[in-house]
Scaffold this motif. Structure first.
Motif, mmCIF file in Angstrom:
data_model
loop_
_atom_site.group_PDB
_atom_site.id
_atom_site.type_symbol
_atom_site.label_atom_id
_atom_site.label_comp_id
_atom_site.label_asym_id
_atom_site.label_seq_id
_atom_site.Cartn_x
_atom_site.Cartn_y
_atom_site.Cartn_z
ATOM 1 N N HIS A 1 62.982 76.370 63.344
ATOM 2 C CA HIS A 1 64.186 76.013 62.875
ATOM 3 C C HIS A 1 64.830 74.969 63.908
ATOM 4 N N PHE A 2 64.587 75.124 65.242
ATOM 5 C CA PHE A 2 65.170 74.461 66.289
ATOM 6 C C PHE A 2 64.043 74.539 67.231
ATOM 7 N N ARG B 1 62.390 75.448 70.660
ATOM 8 C CA ARG B 1 62.531 76.859 71.577
ATOM 9 C C ARG B 1 61.567 76.525 72.661
ATOM 10 N N MET C 1 69.408 84.851 73.805
ATOM 11 C CA MET C 1 68.623 84.777 72.616
ATOM 12 C C MET C 1 69.423 84.687 71.408
ATOM 13 N N GLY C 2 68.951 84.134 70.276
ATOM 14 C CA GLY C 2 69.643 84.423 69.056
ATOM 15 C C GLY C 2 71.083 83.608 68.817
ATOM 16 N N LYS C 3 71.455 82.940 69.979
ATOM 17 C CA LYS C 3 72.644 82.208 69.988
ATOM 18 C C LYS C 3 72.355 80.565 70.017
ATOM 19 N N PRO C 4 73.207 79.982 69.395
ATOM 20 C CA PRO C 4 73.033 78.528 69.674
ATOM 21 C C PRO C 4 73.093 78.099 71.077
ATOM 22 N N GLY D 1 61.532 81.638 73.656
ATOM 23 C CA GLY D 1 61.913 81.675 72.158
ATOM 24 C C GLY D 1 63.505 81.156 72.284
ATOM 25 N N MET E 1 66.819 78.591 72.491
ATOM 26 C CA MET E 1 66.923 77.440 71.779
ATOM 27 C C MET E 1 67.106 76.394 73.124
ATOM 28 N N ASP F 1 67.049 89.595 69.819
ATOM 29 C CA ASP F 1 68.391 89.312 69.465
ATOM 30 C C ASP F 1 68.340 88.129 68.619
ATOM 31 N N GLU F 2 67.225 87.530 68.646
ATOM 32 C CA GLU F 2 67.260 86.264 67.803
ATOM 33 C C GLU F 2 66.635 86.575 66.259
ATOM 34 N N PRO G 1 71.859 78.462 64.198
ATOM 35 C CA PRO G 1 70.961 77.898 65.371
ATOM 36 C C PRO G 1 70.636 78.928 66.330
ATOM 37 N N GLY G 2 69.523 78.919 66.569
ATOM 38 C CA GLY G 2 68.958 80.081 67.401
ATOM 39 C C GLY G 2 68.345 81.546 66.844
#
Lengths: 410, 410
Positions: free
Chosen positions: A51-52, A54, A86-89, A105, A107, B191-192, B203-204
């Motif tokens: 999606h973005f 990485r 991780m998992g954050k913009p 992984g 972003m 976390d992602e 995002p992320g």
């Protein structure tokens, strides 16, 4: 009575591919229930995967040109600007001379075009020493690298394997339209046949093996199976039971008694179930010549030989591809066979395809296929076999050491 | 913290074969439910198959010596003594000069030792003209020809295929003792990671692919699957959820987040679940180096790479054989691979096993395996692949046209 010419194996398979297909409407199911089923829709991705952009390594996101010329003796020096979580913009805009910590992984922040691996840097407080130069795009998967938005990901007619379900999950397609599992009914016939769990056999009685073997083989192909029981060699009773099963099932398999009389009944019953009737009556192979294939409306009806070993071989050759067509599988799908060398000379009559049961043995890196001989009525030879080898109709046999294709038994 | 040396593929498989086995007690099931399960008992037949001597053709039961010398020009003449009925005992004692009609599968009357095929006789009222001589035993299966009473039919550790169930039905063994299907729990961490059905990704965020692919692959191996959901990169939460799943399952698979922190958590959680703890930490293959294998009590715990493509490859290499051991399969069972020629040169580093995804193409009678290249994080390359080829650790690569073994994806 029509006149039927005995068909070759290839002609029979062509008829199966041409005349049969799914008889039920597709259904929409969650991914977790669709393993092994066949897609009834083409699937285009509505989004991109990933999606973005990485990182593919643990390290620091950088602008590649800031690292040009960096080496162990002459590192590049960059300002560390925190770390992507991780998992954050990645909210920071990376500017010239800056680096931002990033996990595998994570972003890629805007402004960065590459990632330096953690092994090639040293952190000194807020300062990053970079000992290796990177090129633009290095250690990055870009958005859409795996799947592009609008891309045709999978086509109708394809069987869903674990990895296929994975791609569907990745694009957020968690419900799919597939053909339902075909329902296969099996009816054993013969005055001598008794249920397998009968404790003491009377002389002349034989336990029902085909409903067990053919039922299990159909289940292994993904079908739901109705055990239709046993009928005696009586035309009216046979037809009545076959009609009941025909209403409930997508495919009725008649596992014929082995006598001439029963074989005739089987054909009459198949004709009586509806038009167009019998398409194949007899296939030029051994064992399994008395194979019958019919169609009533859109549904197939199949007559298998009474001998359990012959019946199972015919199942692998013809019923399994037929069930695959009912499942919606495109006829072009790959068959799974292994190449082996034959362990001894096998003679064969020209003009007839022979199927020889074989046991596989590994010698070094090669497979060798050893014929397992036995009268065609013996089921125990199938247990000792790993698969079967075709000796084509135009061949007089095969010589020891020749390469052959082995159809593996499930 | 123990020091772990990275293991080779072969060493890892040896550890799987040596250290793991069924963790549950065998159960006794009807045949119809046992397809694909593994026998927990040796099976000896208590009776013979066939139960009585049977004809393999439609014809006349005779004493062979009464036909000696018979030919088209000089037939033998025999007295017809009725007909054996299917499923009925053959009550007549056949005397010299007599013949009795018999269908395929019919019981051979006492006194007869062979059957003349219907094609080689002519009935003239009560008189049978026999135009072909037969030898003793011709066109007959004797009692016990297929299975003898007391014979070892199947052994513990063998997976039950349709034909195996058929032999069990034939000997009247309609309930079998097998190992229950292993229960496999899958826990995704990171976390992602968000559920696959989340409509809009922030995002992320990345959808959970591994629980879908690894779950389906485990089901395809015969396991019952518990979807353990997703935990964040938090040691306490991770351990708590892993403990819950460990209580319910025979095998817990931790599909690790890809960052260094999560990898550390994965190992700590595996050690915390019990002794002896981690057995393999890292395998010298690409992709999939960060594979972890542990044991707590008798139960295995496995850590797979976070990348979906790597995770599925490691599953095929190590988790599938591990599940087979939990199912009770003997380690000697055959693996199913096909031989193909490689479609182009592939370089590889010495000292590390590489696994290259390939697409198969048939050219004439040969399979060709074409490498499907792509970054290791791409799941779409797996969809385009039919299997994978190993480049052994001692090789520098393989040359176009070389024969390779392809591990087929299910």
């Amino acid at each position: 009575m029509k006149f039927f010419q005995v068909k070759t194996v290839t002609e029979t398979l062509e008829i199966i591919h041409k005349h049969y297909g799914p008889v039920r409407q597709p259904v929409t199911l969650p991914l977790g229930q669709a393993l092994g089923m066949v897609l009834a829709e083409d699937i285009r991705s509505t989004e991109q995967v990933p999606h973005f952009a990485r990182s593919t390594v643990d390290g620091y996101a950088v602008r590649a040109r800031d690292t040009y010329g960096a080496s162990d003796s002459l590192p590049a020096f960059l300002d560390i600007q925190g770390k992507v979580e991780m998992g954050k913009p990645a909210s920071l805009l990376l500017k010239e001379g800056q680096a931002q910590g990033i996990p595998t992984g994570g972003m890629i922040p805007e402004g960065a075009d590459s990632v330096v691996m953690i092994e090639h840097v040293e952190e000194v407080g807020e300062l990053l020493n970079v000992f290796r130069q990177v090129a633009p795009g290095e250690n990055i998967i870009r958005a859409g690298d795996d799947v592009m938005a609008g891309e045709l990901v999978m086509s109708a007619g394809q069987r869903l394997r674990p990895q296929d379900l994975g791609v569907l999950a990745a694009i957020g397609k968690t419900r799919v339209t597939v053909y339902p599992r075909p329902v296969v009914a099996i009816l054993s016939t013969g005055d001598e046949i008794v249920p397998a769990d009968k404790a003491q056999l009377a002389p002349g009685e034989v336990r029902d093996i085909n409903s067990v073997t053919i039922g299990a083989a159909a289940r292994a192909c993904g079908a739901t199976v109705i055990d239709g029981g046993i009928v005696k060699d009586d035309y009216a009773a046979f037809l009545a039971r076959a009609r009941e099963l025909f209403e409930q099932a997508d495919l009725v398999i008649l596992s014929g008694g082995s006598s001439v009389g029963t074989r005739d009944y089987t054909e009459q019953v198949m004709q009586a179930l509806g038009e167009p009737g019998v398409l194949v009556h007899g296939v030029s192979i051994k064992p399994g010549k008395p194979t019958i294939l019919a169609k009533a409306g859109e549904k197939p009806i199949m007559g298998l030989p009474g001998h359990p070993a012959s019946a199972l071989i015919i199942f692998h050759l013809f019923t399994a591809p037929l069930i695959a067509r009912l499942e919606g599988l495109a006829p072009t799908e790959l068959d799974r066979r292994i190449v082996a060398r034959i362990g001894r000379n096998i003679p064969s009559a020209v003009g007839r395809s022979d199927y020889v049961r074989v046991k596989l043995e590994k010698r070094g890196e090669e497979w060798w296929a050893h014929p397992v001989f036995g009268k065609s009525g013996l089921i125990s030879t199938l247990v000792k076999s790993d698969g079967m080898v075709e000796i084509a109709a135009q061949k007089e046999g095969i010589l020891e050491g020749e390469f052959v294709h082995v159809h593996l038994f499930a």
